[in-house]
Design a protein around this motif. Structure first.
Motif, PDB file in Angstrom:
ATOM      1  N   VAL A  83     -21.166   9.568-101.028  1.00  0.00           N
ATOM      2  CA  VAL A  83     -22.478   8.906-101.037  1.00  0.00           C
ATOM      3  C   VAL A  83     -22.672   8.114 -99.750  1.00  0.00           C
ATOM      4  O   VAL A  83     -21.989   7.117 -99.517  1.00  0.00           O
ATOM      5  CB  VAL A  83     -22.610   7.950-102.250  1.00  0.00           C
ATOM      6  CG1 VAL A  83     -24.000   7.331-102.274  1.00  0.00           C
ATOM      7  CG2 VAL A  83     -22.324   8.677-103.563  1.00  0.00           C
ATOM      8  N   GLY A  84     -23.607   8.544 -98.915  1.00  0.00           N
ATOM      9  CA  GLY A  84     -23.939   7.808 -97.696  1.00  0.00           C
ATOM     10  C   GLY A  84     -25.164   6.951 -97.915  1.00  0.00           C
ATOM     11  O   GLY A  84     -26.112   7.380 -98.578  1.00  0.00           O
ATOM     12  N   MET A  85     -25.158   5.730 -97.368  1.00  0.00           N
ATOM     13  CA  MET A  85     -26.283   4.819 -97.549  1.00  0.00           C
ATOM     14  C   MET A  85     -26.917   4.466 -96.214  1.00  0.00           C
ATOM     15  O   MET A  85     -26.224   4.163 -95.241  1.00  0.00           O
ATOM     16  CB  MET A  85     -25.857   3.543 -98.276  1.00  0.00           C
ATOM     17  CG  MET A  85     -25.443   3.787 -99.716  1.00  0.00           C
ATOM     18  SD  MET A  85     -25.397   2.271-100.717  1.00  0.00           S
ATOM     19  CE  MET A  85     -27.132   1.906-100.923  1.00  0.00           C
ATOM     20  N   VAL A  86     -28.249   4.517 -96.184  1.00  0.00           N
ATOM     21  CA  VAL A  86     -29.025   4.104 -95.013  1.00  0.00           C
ATOM     22  C   VAL A  86     -29.890   2.937 -95.444  1.00  0.00           C
ATOM     23  O   VAL A  86     -30.719   3.081 -96.350  1.00  0.00           O
ATOM     24  CB  VAL A  86     -29.910   5.253 -94.483  1.00  0.00           C
ATOM     25  CG1 VAL A  86     -30.637   4.809 -93.212  1.00  0.00           C
ATOM     26  CG2 VAL A  86     -29.078   6.502 -94.214  1.00  0.00           C
ATOM     27  N   PHE A  87     -29.699   1.780 -94.800  1.00  0.00           N
ATOM     28  CA  PHE A  87     -30.370   0.565 -95.249  1.00  0.00           C
ATOM     29  C   PHE A  87     -31.681   0.317 -94.491  1.00  0.00           C
ATOM     30  O   PHE A  87     -32.043   1.049 -93.574  1.00  0.00           O
ATOM     31  CB  PHE A  87     -29.431  -0.636 -95.112  1.00  0.00           C
ATOM     32  CG  PHE A  87     -28.227  -0.550 -96.006  1.00  0.00           C
ATOM     33  CD1 PHE A  87     -28.324  -0.869 -97.358  1.00  0.00           C
ATOM     34  CD2 PHE A  87     -27.013  -0.113 -95.510  1.00  0.00           C
ATOM     35  CE1 PHE A  87     -27.216  -0.775 -98.194  1.00  0.00           C
ATOM     36  CE2 PHE A  87     -25.902  -0.003 -96.340  1.00  0.00           C
ATOM     37  CZ  PHE A  87     -26.001  -0.336 -97.679  1.00  0.00           C
ATOM     38  N   GLN A  88     -32.366  -0.751 -94.900  1.00  0.00           N
ATOM     39  CA  GLN A  88     -33.697  -1.054 -94.371  1.00  0.00           C
ATOM     40  C   GLN A  88     -33.681  -1.366 -92.882  1.00  0.00           C
ATOM     41  O   GLN A  88     -34.515  -0.876 -92.130  1.00  0.00           O
ATOM     42  CB  GLN A  88     -34.288  -2.229 -95.152  1.00  0.00           C
ATOM     43  CG  GLN A  88     -35.699  -2.594 -94.724  1.00  0.00           C
ATOM     44  CD  GLN A  88     -36.230  -3.762 -95.541  1.00  0.00           C
ATOM     45  OE1 GLN A  88     -36.342  -4.875 -95.045  1.00  0.00           O
ATOM     46  NE2 GLN A  88     -36.562  -3.513 -96.789  1.00  0.00           N
ATOM     47  N   ASN A  89     -32.730  -2.188 -92.450  1.00  0.00           N
ATOM     48  CA  ASN A  89     -32.688  -2.629 -91.051  1.00  0.00           C
ATOM     49  C   ASN A  89     -31.543  -1.929 -90.325  1.00  0.00           C
ATOM     50  O   ASN A  89     -30.380  -2.289 -90.504  1.00  0.00           O
ATOM     51  CB  ASN A  89     -32.507  -4.145 -90.977  1.00  0.00           C
ATOM     52  CG  ASN A  89     -32.672  -4.666 -89.556  1.00  0.00           C
ATOM     53  OD1 ASN A  89     -32.682  -3.893 -88.596  1.00  0.00           O
ATOM     54  ND2 ASN A  89     -32.801  -5.970 -89.404  1.00  0.00           N
ATOM     55  N   PRO A  90     -31.828  -0.925 -89.490  1.00  0.00           N
ATOM     56  CA  PRO A  90     -30.757  -0.190 -88.820  1.00  0.00           C
ATOM     57  C   PRO A  90     -29.910  -1.058 -87.910  1.00  0.00           C
ATOM     58  O   PRO A  90     -28.744  -0.755 -87.661  1.00  0.00           O
ATOM     59  CB  PRO A  90     -31.501   0.889 -88.021  1.00  0.00           C
ATOM     60  CG  PRO A  90     -32.896   0.356 -87.857  1.00  0.00           C
ATOM     61  CD  PRO A  90     -33.170  -0.446 -89.087  1.00  0.00           C
ATOM     62  N   ASP A  91     -30.473  -2.163 -87.385  1.00  0.00           N
ATOM     63  CA  ASP A  91     -29.689  -3.045 -86.503  1.00  0.00           C
ATOM     64  C   ASP A  91     -28.451  -3.576 -87.219  1.00  0.00           C
ATOM     65  O   ASP A  91     -27.431  -3.868 -86.574  1.00  0.00           O
ATOM     66  CB  ASP A  91     -30.549  -4.220 -86.021  1.00  0.00           C
ATOM     67  CG  ASP A  91     -31.615  -3.776 -85.015  1.00  0.00           C
ATOM     68  OD1 ASP A  91     -31.313  -2.880 -84.204  1.00  0.00           O
ATOM     69  OD2 ASP A  91     -32.739  -4.299 -85.066  1.00  0.00           O
ATOM     70  N   ASN A  92     -28.531  -3.714 -88.541  1.00  0.00           N
ATOM     71  CA  ASN A  92     -27.384  -4.216 -89.308  1.00  0.00           C
ATOM     72  C   ASN A  92     -26.271  -3.189 -89.429  1.00  0.00           C
ATOM     73  O   ASN A  92     -25.165  -3.510 -89.861  1.00  0.00           O
ATOM     74  CB  ASN A  92     -27.830  -4.651 -90.705  1.00  0.00           C
ATOM     75  CG  ASN A  92     -28.754  -5.849 -90.665  1.00  0.00           C
ATOM     76  OD1 ASN A  92     -28.770  -6.594 -89.689  1.00  0.00           O
ATOM     77  ND2 ASN A  92     -29.539  -6.049 -91.708  1.00  0.00           N
ATOM     78  N   GLN A  93     -26.571  -1.926 -89.075  1.00  0.00           N
ATOM     79  CA  GLN A  93     -25.566  -0.871 -89.193  1.00  0.00           C
ATOM     80  C   GLN A  93     -24.945  -0.492 -87.847  1.00  0.00           C
ATOM     81  O   GLN A  93     -23.955   0.221 -87.805  1.00  0.00           O
ATOM     82  CB  GLN A  93     -26.189   0.380 -89.827  1.00  0.00           C
ATOM     83  CG  GLN A  93     -26.565   0.189 -91.290  1.00  0.00           C
ATOM     84  CD  GLN A  93     -27.178   1.442 -91.896  1.00  0.00           C
ATOM     85  OE1 GLN A  93     -28.379   1.507 -92.089  1.00  0.00           O
ATOM     86  NE2 GLN A  93     -26.371   2.422 -92.198  1.00  0.00           N
ATOM     87  N   PHE A  94     -25.527  -0.981 -86.744  1.00  0.00           N
ATOM     88  CA  PHE A  94     -25.026  -0.595 -85.431  1.00  0.00           C
ATOM     89  C   PHE A  94     -23.774  -1.385 -85.055  1.00  0.00           C
ATOM     90  O   PHE A  94     -23.733  -2.600 -85.184  1.00  0.00           O
ATOM     91  CB  PHE A  94     -26.098  -0.805 -84.356  1.00  0.00           C
ATOM     92  CG  PHE A  94     -27.215   0.208 -84.426  1.00  0.00           C
ATOM     93  CD1 PHE A  94     -26.957   1.535 -84.709  1.00  0.00           C
ATOM     94  CD2 PHE A  94     -28.525  -0.177 -84.207  1.00  0.00           C
ATOM     95  CE1 PHE A  94     -27.975   2.461 -84.779  1.00  0.00           C
ATOM     96  CE2 PHE A  94     -29.565   0.738 -84.267  1.00  0.00           C
ATOM     97  CZ  PHE A  94     -29.283   2.068 -84.553  1.00  0.00           C
ATOM     98  N   VAL A  95     -22.774  -0.668 -84.567  1.00  0.00           N
ATOM     99  CA  VAL A  95     -21.530  -1.311 -84.127  1.00  0.00           C
ATOM    100  C   VAL A  95     -21.085  -0.804 -82.759  1.00  0.00           C
ATOM    101  O   VAL A  95     -20.230  -1.416 -82.117  1.00  0.00           O
ATOM    102  CB  VAL A  95     -20.388  -1.085 -85.145  1.00  0.00           C
ATOM    103  CG1 VAL A  95     -20.653  -1.828 -86.439  1.00  0.00           C
ATOM    104  CG2 VAL A  95     -20.202   0.403 -85.429  1.00  0.00           C
TER     105      VAL A  95
END
Length: 279
Positions: A83-95
């Protein structure tokens, strides 16, 4: 008959200190390859439900099965790989410092071989039409581009299910359209199951099935046509209707003999054209 990929049996969850359940006695069956839209008023339990599916939240009651695996401590990481999740704010996922690095991050954490990693990163970015931005800094991208990179990071991991948690909420209409088109293309190519949590009624109308939640309970699960035909019932819940359905209801209120069923914008335009030509 399509294979069941998610089963939720009588699941309830309550946040610490809350007076009532965020989701209460929810039971659902989701088939492999379906696009499911979760809609409902704010606080209805949409995001909470999605987070129980991959173990981010642990219900105090009920059971969840993903690909036949019962979700529990021993299986949670296997479920999260599915299960992959994509959240509302992509900036919170960038590393990563670049788009390429960011998409590769999850693969590195999963111990994927370097040569295989390069192949997957390239394929994922090609799928979301972002391969030309391979060396760009994520911070320099538009909102829609950032979200497409976030989706690439998820699909590079080859999940069976993608959950989009308000993933288009911060985008303009063009950005929303681009992201939804990308996800639909990926879904069709790989046979993915998509669960989309959204307030965008046009996005919901593209789903195979719509699930309506209110106060933590599932109150409807049906095709978009049948859900939107509820009309005023949805409006009373604080939900919107597609433009074509609102127009149909307004024409009906004015005594115009319109079809007594849900019409898409294309169907409404065709009906209006035919009605005009027949006069």
């Amino acid at each position: 008959m399509k294979e069941e990929i998610i089963r939720i049996d009588s699941v309830s969850f309550q946040y610490p200190g809350a007076e009532k359940d965020a989701i209460s006695d929810v039971s659902l069956s989701i088939k492999k390859g379906e696009w499911i839209a979760l809609i409902g008023p704010n606080g209805s339990g949409k995001s909470t439900l999605s987070k129980t599916i991959n173990g981010l939240l642990v219900p105090y009651k009920g059971e969840i099965y993903v690909k036949g695996m019962k979700l529990q401590e021993e299986t949670v990481w296997d479920v999260r790989r599915a299960v992959g999740m994509v959240f509302q704010n992509p900036d919170n996922q960038f590393v990563g410092a670049t788009v390429e690095d960011d998409v590769a991050f999850g693969l590195e954490n999963n111990g994927i071989d370097r040569e295989e990693m390069k192949v997957r990163v390239t394929e994922a970015l090609e799928q979301v039409r972002m391969i030309d931005f391979l060396k760009k800094e994520p911070s320099r991208l538009s909102g829609g581009q950032k979200q497409r990179v976030a989706i690439a990071g998820v699909i590079a991991l080859r999940p069976d299910i993608i959950i989009m948690d308000e993933s288009t909420a911060m985008l303009d209409p063009l950005g929303r359209k681009e992201v939804v088109e990308v996800v639909r293309d990926i879904k069709d190519k790989y046979g993915l199951t998509v669960i989309s949590i959204t307030h965008d009624i046009d996005e919901a109308s593209l789903a195979d099935q719509i699930i309506v939640l209110e106060e933590g309970k599932v109150i409807y699960k049906d095709t978009p046509a049948n859900i939107f035909s509820l009309g005023s019932t949805l409006i009373k819940m604080g939900l919107d209707l597609p433009f074509a359905e609102k127009l149909r209801l307004q024409l009906k209120d004015k005594g115009i003999n319109v079809p007594n069923r849900y019409l898409t914008e294309e169907e409404m335009a065709e009906w209006i054209s035919q009605s005009y030509l027949n006069k």
